[in-house]
Scaffold this active site. Structure first.
Site, PDB file in Angstrom:
ATOM      1  N   PHE A  58       8.443   3.738  -7.757  1.00  0.00           N
ATOM      2  CA  PHE A  58       8.284   3.132  -9.069  1.00  0.00           C
ATOM      3  C   PHE A  58       9.244   3.754 -10.082  1.00  0.00           C
ATOM      4  O   PHE A  58       9.746   3.072 -10.979  1.00  0.00           O
ATOM      5  CB  PHE A  58       6.832   3.274  -9.547  1.00  0.00           C
ATOM      6  CG  PHE A  58       6.556   2.555 -10.827  1.00  0.00           C
ATOM      7  CD1 PHE A  58       6.301   1.189 -10.833  1.00  0.00           C
ATOM      8  CD2 PHE A  58       6.563   3.233 -12.035  1.00  0.00           C
ATOM      9  CE1 PHE A  58       6.053   0.513 -12.028  1.00  0.00           C
ATOM     10  CE2 PHE A  58       6.319   2.569 -13.224  1.00  0.00           C
ATOM     11  CZ  PHE A  58       6.063   1.206 -13.222  1.00  0.00           C
ATOM     12  N   VAL A  80       8.012   2.111   0.370  1.00  0.00           N
ATOM     13  CA  VAL A  80       6.637   1.766   0.036  1.00  0.00           C
ATOM     14  C   VAL A  80       6.029   1.170   1.295  1.00  0.00           C
ATOM     15  O   VAL A  80       6.589   0.231   1.876  1.00  0.00           O
ATOM     16  CB  VAL A  80       6.568   0.752  -1.127  1.00  0.00           C
ATOM     17  CG1 VAL A  80       5.117   0.513  -1.524  1.00  0.00           C
ATOM     18  CG2 VAL A  80       7.388   1.218  -2.322  1.00  0.00           C
ATOM     19  N   HIS A  87      -1.564  -2.312  -4.619  1.00  0.00           N
ATOM     20  CA  HIS A  87      -0.580  -1.341  -5.103  1.00  0.00           C
ATOM     21  C   HIS A  87       0.804  -1.617  -4.509  1.00  0.00           C
ATOM     22  O   HIS A  87       1.812  -1.577  -5.220  1.00  0.00           O
ATOM     23  CB  HIS A  87      -1.056   0.079  -4.742  1.00  0.00           C
ATOM     24  CG  HIS A  87      -0.094   1.155  -5.093  1.00  0.00           C
ATOM     25  ND1 HIS A  87       0.039   1.612  -6.394  1.00  0.00           N
ATOM     26  CD2 HIS A  87       0.778   1.866  -4.351  1.00  0.00           C
ATOM     27  CE1 HIS A  87       0.949   2.559  -6.419  1.00  0.00           C
ATOM     28  NE2 HIS A  87       1.414   2.742  -5.192  1.00  0.00           N
ATOM     29  N   ARG A 126      13.960   2.265  10.229  1.00  0.00           N
ATOM     30  CA  ARG A 126      15.040   1.901   9.306  1.00  0.00           C
ATOM     31  C   ARG A 126      15.636   3.099   8.580  1.00  0.00           C
ATOM     32  O   ARG A 126      16.555   2.949   7.775  1.00  0.00           O
ATOM     33  CB  ARG A 126      14.510   0.882   8.288  1.00  0.00           C
ATOM     34  CG  ARG A 126      14.251  -0.459   8.942  1.00  0.00           C
ATOM     35  CD  ARG A 126      13.258  -1.312   8.198  1.00  0.00           C
ATOM     36  NE  ARG A 126      13.057  -2.596   8.866  1.00  0.00           N
ATOM     37  CZ  ARG A 126      12.311  -2.777   9.946  1.00  0.00           C
ATOM     38  NH1 ARG A 126      11.672  -1.766  10.500  1.00  0.00           N
ATOM     39  NH2 ARG A 126      12.199  -3.976  10.501  1.00  0.00           N
TER      40      ARG A 126
END
Length: 155
Positions: A58, A80, A87, A126
């Site tokens: 964020f 995330v 959320h 990744r």
């Protein structure tokens, strides 16, 4: 498979100043992303690199916004992982919107290295680690440098 069809970009970023802004959550994934970004910048001959760590994904937007006017490119790295609450959706949307806005508003390329994954395994796949199938940190850094070089050539 994710990454299928991705371009192989080789670019000379000699003389560019680049900032890497990296979240701190999910240490193993983030360390892989940061290492990949640093390798990507080294591959592009970028020597002037600043690394800034922020608490989470964020916070990528505010740090990138502060740095963008002083750098040729910024690389935003975060992860995330979906949980059981909304959320995930809020953070992913807010971070993506902020990074896109910063790039367009400032004219400074922002390499998008924000992983938005359903599982930790997807993130690890990744992160550019030895067992990973992709290196999104390297890809984000290379894309940012390639875009900065392209923009320098525009009149």
């Amino acid at each position: 498979m994710s990454g299928h069809g991705s371009p192989q970009i080789a670019v000379d970023g000699t003389g560019l100043r680049v900032a890497i802004v990296a979240a701190s959550w999910h240490t193993t994934v983030m360390d892989g992303l940061v290492d990949g970004a640093q390798r990507g910048l080294a591959d592009a001959q970028v020597e002037d690199v600043t690394l800034v760590r922020v608490p989470g994904s964020f916070e990528l937007g505010v740090a990138c916004a502060r740095l963008a006017p002083s750098y040729d490119a910024v690389v935003a790295l975060g992860v995330v992982i979906r949980g059981g609450t909304p959320h995930f959706d809020y953070v992913c949307h807010a971070a993506t919107s902020a990074l896109s806005d910063i790039s367009v508003r400032t004219g400074t390329p922002v390499g998008f290295g924000l992983l938005t994954c359903d599982t930790e395994k997807q993130a690890l796949d990744r992160a550019g680690l030895p067992d990973s199938i992709e290196d999104k940190g390297h890809e984000a850094a290379t894309a940012a440098v390639a875009t900065a070089v392209t923009l320098k050539g525009l009149t």
